[in-house]
Enzyme design. Structure first.
Site, mmCIF file in Angstrom:
data_model
loop_
_atom_site.group_PDB
_atom_site.id
_atom_site.type_symbol
_atom_site.label_atom_id
_atom_site.label_comp_id
_atom_site.label_asym_id
_atom_site.label_seq_id
_atom_site.Cartn_x
_atom_site.Cartn_y
_atom_site.Cartn_z
ATOM 1 N N SER A 206 -5.649 -13.403 0.740
ATOM 2 C CA SER A 206 -5.674 -13.807 2.155
ATOM 3 C C SER A 206 -6.205 -15.234 2.251
ATOM 4 C CB SER A 206 -6.540 -12.851 2.976
ATOM 5 O OG SER A 206 -7.816 -12.675 2.380
ATOM 6 N N ASP B 267 -8.194 -11.160 -6.367
ATOM 7 C CA ASP B 267 -6.796 -10.751 -6.218
ATOM 8 C C ASP B 267 -5.899 -11.454 -7.228
ATOM 9 O OD1 ASP B 267 -5.639 -8.902 -4.515
ATOM 10 O OD2 ASP B 267 -5.972 -10.133 -2.739
ATOM 11 N N GLU C 212 -1.650 -5.496 -5.970
ATOM 12 C CA GLU C 212 -0.998 -4.748 -4.900
ATOM 13 C C GLU C 212 0.142 -3.894 -5.433
ATOM 14 O OE1 GLU C 212 0.322 -7.234 -1.680
ATOM 15 O OE2 GLU C 212 -1.654 -8.113 -1.370
ATOM 16 N N GLU D 62 -4.831 -0.097 2.968
ATOM 17 C CA GLU D 62 -4.754 -1.020 4.110
ATOM 18 C C GLU D 62 -3.767 -0.503 5.149
ATOM 19 O OE1 GLU D 62 -4.272 -5.135 3.096
ATOM 20 O OE2 GLU D 62 -3.992 -5.743 5.182
HETATM 21 O O1 KIV Z 1 -6.319 -10.506 0.406
HETATM 22 C C1 KIV Z 1 -7.188 -9.818 0.975
HETATM 23 O O2 KIV Z 1 -8.115 -10.321 1.623
HETATM 24 C C2 KIV Z 1 -7.113 -8.374 0.839
HETATM 25 C C3 KIV Z 1 -8.029 -7.542 1.679
HETATM 26 C C4 KIV Z 1 -7.631 -7.575 3.094
HETATM 27 C C5 KIV Z 1 -8.137 -6.158 1.176
HETATM 28 O O3 KIV Z 1 -6.325 -7.893 0.079
#
Ligand code: KIV
Length: 270
Positions: free
Chosen positions: A43, A81, A113, A181
């Site tokens: 994000s 991530d 993911e 989510e």
């Molecule tokens: O990228 C992100 O911030 C996320 C969270 C919302 C879980 O994957």
């Protein structure tokens, strides 16, 4: 915090609190709180870098920001991530990407993911290589073009079953935790009771093992983003805007700096 602590907390019914973070300044602040884990989410792309989705985010950008967070964070677990196309092509490339994140940023775990066969195999290979993995199901923003938007997922019973099966597969692959989510609360509760991994919800209701929110969203710094699940715990954006206006007025009126905010040639004033 360690990844086994996540599993212990689940077993003991202790809820896990997670927030995202993208920079050193906020990392230092979060390090002084009781937060359990920090996620450098992709994000980052939308919230901090101004991209229109998470798809353009690169592995280098994730490592760059995760390293800045690491330099300010000691207590909470640091999860990073894996961005779009850093793990989907092959399990070998996935392990290499995840390994780079751990080696170059100092993070303790990665998140990826999806829950299709290829992703589950990638997760299994990472766990085999000693890399702790957090899964992510439901609304997975890297698949926005497949989904056609950012709406709630798995309301339809068939998609709910697939999501449950994918959670089981990620759990079997050794994921220590799974983000859920934007899925119905009933499904999140069912998954939570079914897997040994700790479930972390965002828009997934209360019956999960922990919650995650995007830091600028819950601090009220991300104007115009108001999904149903978001609780703003502060309105810092408004406070910051007022502070800047006050500063501009003080400069223009000659009110700032005052004599106590200035130095004299004689010294003795710090
Ligand atoms: O990228 C992100 O911030 C996320 C969270 C919302 C879980 O994957």
């Amino acid at each position: 915090m360690t990844t086994p602590d996540f599993l212990r907390m689940k077993e003991q019914g202790e809820r896990i609190a997670v927030l995202t973070c993208y920079d050193h300044l906020f990392a230092r602040l979060l390090d002084t709180t009781d937060l359990d884990a920090v996620l450098v989410g992709d994000s980052l792309g939308e919230v901090t870098l101004g991209y229109r989705s998470t798809l353009p985010v690169t592995l280098e950008e994730m490592i760059h920001h995760a390293s800045a967070v690491r330099r300010g964070l000691e207590g909470p677990l640091l999860v990073v991530d894996l961005p779009f196309l850093s793990f989907q092509v092959s399990p070998e490339e996935a392990v290499r990407s995840a390994g780079r994140v751990l080696k170059e940023s100092g993070a303790e775990a990665v998140k990826l993911e999806g829950g299709g066969e290829r992703v589950v195999e990638a997760a299994r290979r990472m766990v085999d290589a000693g890399i702790p993995v957090m899964g992510h199901l439901g609304l997975t923003p890297q698949s926005v073009h497949e989904f056609g938007g950012y709406g709630v997922r798995a309301r339809d019973p068939d998609e709910a079953e697939v999501t449950l099966e994918r959670a089981r597969a990620l759990d079997d692959a050794g994921c220590f935790s799974i983000v859920l989510e934007m899925v119905p609360s009933e499904l999140a509760a069912r998954i939570t009771g079914d897997v040994s991994a700790a479930t972390i919800g965002i828009g997934a209701g209360p019956e999960v093992d922990g919650q995650v929110l995007v830091l600028p969203d819950m601090l009220g710094l991300n104007r115009g983003f108001e999904p149903r699940f978001l609780r703003k715990f502060a309105e810092l954006g408004e406070e910051a805007r007022e502070a800047v206006d006050d500063y501009v007025d003080a400069v223009k009126d000659g009110d700032y700096p005052s004599s106590t905010e200035s130095y004299s040639a004689g010294g003795g004033d710090g």
